[in-house]
Design a protein around this motif. Structure first.
Motif, PDB file in Angstrom:
ATOM      1  N   VAL A   1       0.829  -1.195   0.000  1.00  0.00           N
ATOM      2  CA  VAL A   1       0.000   0.000   0.000  1.00  0.00           C
ATOM      3  C   VAL A   1       0.863   1.245   0.000  1.00  0.00           C
ATOM      4  O   VAL A   1       0.591   2.223  -0.683  1.00  0.00           O
ATOM      5  N   ASN A   2       1.959   1.216   0.750  1.00  0.00           N
ATOM      6  CA  ASN A   2       2.822   2.389   0.784  1.00  0.00           C
ATOM      7  C   ASN A   2       3.326   2.761  -0.595  1.00  0.00           C
ATOM      8  O   ASN A   2       3.482   3.925  -0.918  1.00  0.00           O
ATOM      9  N   SER A   3       3.568   1.751  -1.422  1.00  0.00           N
ATOM     10  CA  SER A   3       4.101   2.034  -2.752  1.00  0.00           C
ATOM     11  C   SER A   3       3.088   2.719  -3.643  1.00  0.00           C
ATOM     12  O   SER A   3       3.439   3.315  -4.642  1.00  0.00           O
ATOM     13  N   THR A   4       1.791   2.616  -3.282  1.00  0.00           N
ATOM     14  CA  THR A   4       0.766   3.222  -4.137  1.00  0.00           C
ATOM     15  C   THR A   4       0.527   4.679  -3.822  1.00  0.00           C
ATOM     16  O   THR A   4      -0.199   5.347  -4.544  1.00  0.00           O
ATOM     17  N   ILE A   5       1.086   5.192  -2.733  1.00  0.00           N
ATOM     18  CA  ILE A   5       0.760   6.564  -2.352  1.00  0.00           C
ATOM     19  C   ILE A   5       2.010   7.432  -2.263  1.00  0.00           C
ATOM     20  O   ILE A   5       2.072   8.377  -1.501  1.00  0.00           O
ATOM     21  N   GLN A   6       3.026   7.071  -3.060  1.00  0.00           N
ATOM     22  CA  GLN A   6       4.295   7.754  -2.894  1.00  0.00           C
ATOM     23  C   GLN A   6       4.282   9.189  -3.377  1.00  0.00           C
ATOM     24  O   GLN A   6       4.145  10.127  -2.621  1.00  0.00           O
ATOM     25  N   ALA A   7       4.504   9.366  -4.649  1.00  0.00           N
ATOM     26  CA  ALA A   7       4.868  10.678  -5.160  1.00  0.00           C
ATOM     27  C   ALA A   7       3.760  11.270  -5.983  1.00  0.00           C
ATOM     28  O   ALA A   7       2.743  10.651  -6.224  1.00  0.00           O
ATOM     29  N   PRO A   8       3.953  12.497  -6.466  1.00  0.00           N
ATOM     30  CA  PRO A   8       2.887  13.159  -7.221  1.00  0.00           C
ATOM     31  C   PRO A   8       2.455  12.353  -8.429  1.00  0.00           C
ATOM     32  O   PRO A   8       3.268  11.779  -9.116  1.00  0.00           O
ATOM     33  N   ALA A   9       1.176  12.332  -8.647  1.00  0.00           N
ATOM     34  CA  ALA A   9       0.618  11.683  -9.829  1.00  0.00           C
ATOM     35  C   ALA A   9      -0.524  12.540 -10.312  1.00  0.00           C
ATOM     36  O   ALA A   9      -1.157  13.234  -9.529  1.00  0.00           O
ATOM     37  N   PRO A  10      -0.798  12.502 -11.604  1.00  0.00           N
ATOM     38  CA  PRO A  10      -1.887  13.346 -12.127  1.00  0.00           C
ATOM     39  C   PRO A  10      -3.200  12.986 -11.473  1.00  0.00           C
ATOM     40  O   PRO A  10      -3.484  11.816 -11.249  1.00  0.00           O
ATOM     41  N   ARG A  11      -3.986  13.988 -11.138  1.00  0.00           N
ATOM     42  CA  ARG A  11      -5.292  13.747 -10.537  1.00  0.00           C
ATOM     43  C   ARG A  11      -6.244  13.151 -11.569  1.00  0.00           C
ATOM     44  O   ARG A  11      -6.341  13.612 -12.687  1.00  0.00           O
ATOM     45  N   ARG A  12      -6.987  12.114 -11.136  1.00  0.00           N
ATOM     46  CA  ARG A  12      -7.991  11.553 -12.048  1.00  0.00           C
ATOM     47  C   ARG A  12      -9.149  12.513 -12.186  1.00  0.00           C
ATOM     48  O   ARG A  12      -9.520  13.205 -11.252  1.00  0.00           O
ATOM     49  N   LYS A  13      -9.705  12.512 -13.346  1.00  0.00           N
ATOM     50  CA  LYS A  13     -10.875  13.343 -13.583  1.00  0.00           C
ATOM     51  C   LYS A  13     -12.118  12.597 -13.132  1.00  0.00           C
ATOM     52  O   LYS A  13     -12.222  11.396 -13.274  1.00  0.00           O
ATOM     53  N   PHE A  14     -13.067  13.335 -12.572  1.00  0.00           N
ATOM     54  CA  PHE A  14     -14.348  12.723 -12.264  1.00  0.00           C
ATOM     55  C   PHE A  14     -15.077  12.400 -13.564  1.00  0.00           C
ATOM     56  O   PHE A  14     -15.028  13.166 -14.524  1.00  0.00           O
ATOM     57  N   VAL A  15     -15.770  11.274 -13.559  1.00  0.00           N
ATOM     58  CA  VAL A  15     -16.611  10.951 -14.708  1.00  0.00           C
ATOM     59  C   VAL A  15     -17.930  11.673 -14.509  1.00  0.00           C
ATOM     60  O   VAL A  15     -18.593  11.489 -13.500  1.00  0.00           O
ATOM     61  N   ASP A  16     -18.291  12.520 -15.435  1.00  0.00           N
ATOM     62  CA  ASP A  16     -19.476  13.337 -15.230  1.00  0.00           C
ATOM     63  C   ASP A  16     -20.727  12.484 -15.245  1.00  0.00           C
ATOM     64  O   ASP A  16     -20.775  11.395 -15.796  1.00  0.00           O
TER      65      ASP A  16
ATOM     66  N   ASN B   1       8.040   5.967 -10.184  1.00  0.00           N
ATOM     67  CA  ASN B   1       7.186   4.857 -10.567  1.00  0.00           C
ATOM     68  C   ASN B   1       5.926   4.905  -9.721  1.00  0.00           C
ATOM     69  O   ASN B   1       5.995   4.897  -8.504  1.00  0.00           O
ATOM     70  N   THR B   2       4.797   4.967 -10.368  1.00  0.00           N
ATOM     71  CA  THR B   2       3.527   5.014  -9.655  1.00  0.00           C
ATOM     72  C   THR B   2       2.630   3.908 -10.174  1.00  0.00           C
ATOM     73  O   THR B   2       2.439   3.778 -11.368  1.00  0.00           O
ATOM     74  N   SER B   3       2.071   3.120  -9.268  1.00  0.00           N
ATOM     75  CA  SER B   3       1.243   1.991  -9.687  1.00  0.00           C
ATOM     76  C   SER B   3      -0.176   2.439  -9.921  1.00  0.00           C
ATOM     77  O   SER B   3      -0.749   3.143  -9.117  1.00  0.00           O
ATOM     78  N   LYS B   4      -0.727   2.019 -11.040  1.00  0.00           N
ATOM     79  CA  LYS B   4      -2.129   2.314 -11.373  1.00  0.00           C
ATOM     80  C   LYS B   4      -2.898   1.006 -11.350  1.00  0.00           C
ATOM     81  O   LYS B   4      -2.612   0.100 -12.106  1.00  0.00           O
ATOM     82  N   HIS B   5      -3.894   0.943 -10.514  1.00  0.00           N
ATOM     83  CA  HIS B   5      -4.685  -0.279 -10.419  1.00  0.00           C
ATOM     84  C   HIS B   5      -6.043  -0.042 -11.053  1.00  0.00           C
ATOM     85  O   HIS B   5      -6.749   0.858 -10.651  1.00  0.00           O
ATOM     86  N   LEU B   6      -6.342  -0.877 -12.027  1.00  0.00           N
ATOM     87  CA  LEU B   6      -7.559  -0.605 -12.807  1.00  0.00           C
ATOM     88  C   LEU B   6      -8.792  -1.271 -12.246  1.00  0.00           C
ATOM     89  O   LEU B   6      -9.859  -0.717 -12.299  1.00  0.00           O
TER      90      LEU B   6
ATOM     91  N   ASP C   1      -7.332   8.950 -18.378  1.00  0.00           N
ATOM     92  CA  ASP C   1      -8.685   9.057 -18.914  1.00  0.00           C
ATOM     93  C   ASP C   1      -9.232   7.690 -19.295  1.00  0.00           C
ATOM     94  O   ASP C   1     -10.387   7.357 -19.028  1.00  0.00           O
ATOM     95  N   GLN C   2      -8.376   6.880 -19.948  1.00  0.00           N
ATOM     96  CA  GLN C   2      -8.816   5.539 -20.341  1.00  0.00           C
ATOM     97  C   GLN C   2      -9.112   4.690 -19.112  1.00  0.00           C
ATOM     98  O   GLN C   2     -10.111   3.957 -19.067  1.00  0.00           O
ATOM     99  N   GLU C   3      -8.233   4.792 -18.120  1.00  0.00           N
ATOM    100  CA  GLU C   3      -8.445   4.001 -16.910  1.00  0.00           C
ATOM    101  C   GLU C   3      -9.729   4.417 -16.200  1.00  0.00           C
ATOM    102  O   GLU C   3     -10.463   3.578 -15.670  1.00  0.00           O
ATOM    103  N   ASP C   4      -9.994   5.727 -16.172  1.00  0.00           N
ATOM    104  CA  ASP C   4     -11.224   6.205 -15.557  1.00  0.00           C
ATOM    105  C   ASP C   4     -12.445   5.581 -16.221  1.00  0.00           C
ATOM    106  O   ASP C   4     -13.377   5.142 -15.558  1.00  0.00           O
ATOM    107  N   GLU C   5     -12.440   5.571 -17.543  1.00  0.00           N
ATOM    108  CA  GLU C   5     -13.596   5.030 -18.260  1.00  0.00           C
ATOM    109  C   GLU C   5     -13.739   3.532 -18.021  1.00  0.00           C
ATOM    110  O   GLU C   5     -14.842   3.024 -17.827  1.00  0.00           O
ATOM    111  N   ILE C   6     -12.592   2.827 -18.038  1.00  0.00           N
ATOM    112  CA  ILE C   6     -12.638   1.378 -17.786  1.00  0.00           C
ATOM    113  C   ILE C   6     -13.170   1.102 -16.382  1.00  0.00           C
ATOM    114  O   ILE C   6     -14.038   0.254 -16.180  1.00  0.00           O
ATOM    115  N   MET C   7     -12.638   1.860 -15.414  1.00  0.00           N
ATOM    116  CA  MET C   7     -13.074   1.656 -14.037  1.00  0.00           C
ATOM    117  C   MET C   7     -14.552   1.974 -13.871  1.00  0.00           C
ATOM    118  O   MET C   7     -15.297   1.241 -13.218  1.00  0.00           O
TER     119      MET C   7
END
Length: 743
Positions: free
Chosen positions: A273-288, A332-337, A395-401
């Motif tokens: 879990v610590n590895s997922t919250i490390q450094a700056p990452a782009p903020r996800r956009k809310f799906v309207d 390195n930032t982990s993205k979990h879909l 953006d793609q991950e947001d839509e998939i999620m």
């Protein structure tokens, strides 16, 4: 110290060590007295079935969550007026009900048991509006006979409500907010339940405080600290979260790219879990919401069957479930879909970090990230292209999620619509339609204890005891330690006169749970079948003592009192059942039977009619209603109701026999004989049928046939009273006699 004590109490609660939770929470309240800490102590008492302790502890408190817990303790102690006052203070008529959907559900139960059915229905509906997945509220609406069509409750509006709740949690729950947002978040905000709880806590068990409070166990992560926003209230001191981390989301998630900068090689979920919250990452956009509505509209328009899998059951095997991306500064930032279990989004426990505080740990991770970045090229062109690529990926991950969430919600609501329709039809006593609905369930859901018990109850209402016994037996095999419907199962075995099976069932239930009313109902039915009615009554009274809100136990007491001809106590028992559940038609029927035996015919007709209005498909109720009408000299009405009863159940001999009796009284002897000849096909060994035929032949001076049928009736070994009447009729065979004075 306060944070450590809170952690200890929550951990004990999550592991059901209530004695330790109470002891340590008392230390907490002594050292750091506050109302929020009192709430935690009251919670410990409630989970240990000490409602009286929680009651005295919280009496006079004012915070919303305190009022909710106080109301729960009052409810369990049957102090319903105090419980209502706690939820709806008289001096604050417009005050919001505490605890959202669960609060409205509890208030609905209070209204139900104080005989305010309309108010109760309103509260249950409000509860479902706030949380469409609070099934217990819909089941209560079914019991009240006020349930809407499941498609209206578990439809697109419900899906959008749930989607909105989950989507609001998606960015922060995935740990992908910017580093500065994480660092600057105040501790008070992190304790707020809205930050990481997609819905209010749900209490989906139905009829008592024990059921409700039993769901208050915290959701610990690998034995770690439980969610600090346990009851949607802030912690007493903001500083106590200085050693707390944000709630971990991915319990078993492993990053696709190993973290080279980690100071530990521990592969536990905590280090992951610590590895997922490390450094700056782009903020996800809310799906309207427009996009959500568009996607969900496509899904809901698909009427084909959906698989009934968990929301993310197969996502762990998906190679696209985690994608390693490189942020603009090279971290390195982990993205979990899709590997997270969104059903528990934000309900994970807050993990107490050992050593450094959360802020310090984040700072250290930032420093480590910077040292890692120095070993990589950092040109403007590389950074720009990576940032652009990362933005598209997000953006793609947001839509998939969002699509995964919507599909999962659609599948859950589709399942609830089927179950809801079956439940609604069952409580409307449209039992065959309910059975047909349950048959549409997927095999794995049909073969569960709850569904099979509902199927057994439906067959029981249809007086198909053999099929009911089969369904209940399958329910026992599917859930050997579930007591759902076992009281009805014991009554089925009673009607089938399966004394050995009934005895075995009663002993099994008692050994499983001696404090469950179903166990003692089964034991009572066992003794009643053996004609030991006094012992049976003691067992039924024990069931009532264990749960005064168990309507069927009151009714069974009434049946035994009536058998013992203690009509006064029998009526009290039936009335107690109706106080618990005004739609418990068995109690109305029981009162009608007592009044019929007392020849209080108007009262009898009223109570049978009340039972008939609740369950208009019961041929037994119709038969006795017709009997009461006939006794009131309303024979034509009686014949009509008897015809309905015959059509409702051809296998039930009672309405045909009563119809023949009425026809005899109306001097329509030929029609009566036709009915009895047909009845012989359905009940060839029923002595009363032959006795009535003998009386008709005697009235028509056909003495040989009369003697033959009286003899056949005696050969079938009728009860002693009937034997005496038949012999008296045979002795007076050649003496003219009025039919009303005949046996």
């Amino acid at each position: 110290m306060e944070a450590m004590l809170v952690d200890c109490v929550r951990n004990s609660l999550s592991h059901f060590v209530y004695k330790n939770a109470i002891f340590m929470c008392e230390r907490l309240c002594a050292e750091f007295p506050s109302e929020v800490n009192l709430q935690l102590l009251a919670t410990s008492y409630l989970q240990n079935n000490q409602a009286y302790s929680a009651y005295h502890l919280l009496k006079g408190t004012q915070m919303a969550q305190s009022r909710y817990l106080f109301a729960l303790s009052c409810y369990q102690m049957d102090l319903l007026n105090e419980a209502e006052s706690a939820l709806c203070p008289l001096n604050e008529p417009g005050a919001e009900i505490p605890n959202g959907a669960a609060g409205h559900y509890l208030l609905g139960l209070i209204y139900k048991y104080t005989d305010r059915r309309k108010n109760a229905a309103q509260q249950f509906k409000q509860s479902l509006t706030l949380d469409p997945l609070l099934w217990a509220a819909y089941e209560e609406l079914c019991i009240l006979g006020a349930a809407e069509e499941p498609s209206a409750v578990f439809g697109e509006a419900a899906a959008l409500s749930i989607q909105k709740q989950y989507m609001q949690q998606l960015p922060s729950s995935l740990g992908l907010n910017t580093y500065n947002d994480e660092r600057n978040t105040t501790s008070v905000k992190n304790t707020s339940s809205e930050d990481y709880s997609p819905r209010q806590p749900k209490h989906t068990q139905g009829h008592g405080l024990k059921d409700i409070s039993g769901n208050f166990h915290s959701h610990g992560l690998n034995g770690g600290v439980s969610n600090m926003s346990f009851y949607n209230t802030p912690l007493p001191v903001a500083a106590q979260l200085s050693g707390m981390a944000p709630p971990p989301l991915f319990r078993n998630f492993q990053p696709a790219v190993p973290n080279q900068n980690s100071l530990t090689t521990d592969n536990s979920p905590k280090s992951t879990v610590n590895s997922t919250i490390q450094a700056p990452a782009p903020r996800r956009k809310f799906v309207d919401e427009g996009k959500l509505r568009k996607i969900s509209g496509r899904l809901f328009s698909d009427s084909g069957p959906r698989r009934s899998s968990r929301l993310s059951a197969d996502s762990g095997a998906n190679t696209n479930a985690s994608v390693a991306t490189v942020s603009g500064n090279g971290n390195n930032t982990s993205k979990h879909l899709g590997g997270s279990k969104l059903g528990s989004l934000g309900l994970r426990s807050v993990t107490l970090r050992k050593g450094n505080s959360w802020a310090n740990e984040n700072m250290d991770e930032g420093v480590r990230g910077e040292s890692f970045d120095d070993s990589r090229p950092n040109t403007a062109s590389t950074t720009g292209s990576m940032a652009s690529s990362d933005a598209k990926s997000c953006d793609q991950e947001d839509e998939i999620m969002s699509q995964k969430i919507i599909i999962g919600i659609s599948e859950i609501l589709s399942l609830l619509r089927t179950l809801g329709e079956g439940c609604r039809l069952s409580y409307m006593y449209k039992c065959q339609e309910a059975l047909d609905t349950y048959m549409n369930l997927p095999h794995k859901h049909y073969n569960t204890g709850w569904v099979l018990s509902q199927v057994g109850k439906a067959y029981f209402e249809l007086i198909d005891y053999l099929e009911a016994e089969k369904a209940f037996r399958q329910a026992r095999q599917a859930s050997p330690y579930s007591l759902e419907g076992m009281d009805i199962y014991s009554t089925v075995l009673y009607h089938l006169k399966e004394d050995m099976k009934l005895s075995y069932l009663a002993q099994e239930l008692i050994s499983t749970d001696r404090l469950a009313p179903q166990s003692w109902c089964a034991m009572g039915n066992c003794y009643s079948l053996q004609k030991d009615h006094e012992t049976a009554l003691k067992n039924f009274l024990r069931a009532v003592q264990l749960n005064p809100r168990f309507a069927y136990a009151h009714t069974l007491c009434g049946h035994e009192y009536a058998t013992l001809e203690d009509f006064e106590n029998g009526m009290k028992s039936y009335q107690n059942a109706l106080r618990v559940d005004t739609r418990h038609y068995n109690a109305w029927y029981g009162l009608g039977m007592i009044y019929l035996r007392q020849e209080k015919l108007e009262f009898s007709e009223h109570h049978f009619r009340m039972a008939f209005l609740i369950n208009p498909s019961s041929s037994v109720i119709m038969s006795y209603l017709g009997t009461a009408l006939h006794a009131l000299k309303r024979s034509e009405e009686a014949l009509e109701i008897m015809e309905q009863a015959i059509l409702a159940d051809r296998k039930n001999p009672l309405p045909m026999y009563q119809k023949a009796n009425i026809l005899v009284c109306l001097e329509r002897l030929d029609e009566a004989l036709e009915v009895l000849e047909e009845l012989k096909e359905y009940a060839p060994s029923e002595s009363s049928v032959y006795a009535l035929m003998g009386r008709i032949y005697k009235r028509r001076n056909m003495h040989d046939k009369a003697m033959l049928h009286f003899g056949l009736a005696l050969d079938m070994k009728p009860p002693a009273t009937d034997v005496a009447a038949i012999k008296a009729a045979m002795e007076k065979l050649h003496v003219p006699d009025e039919i009303d004075e005949s046996p």
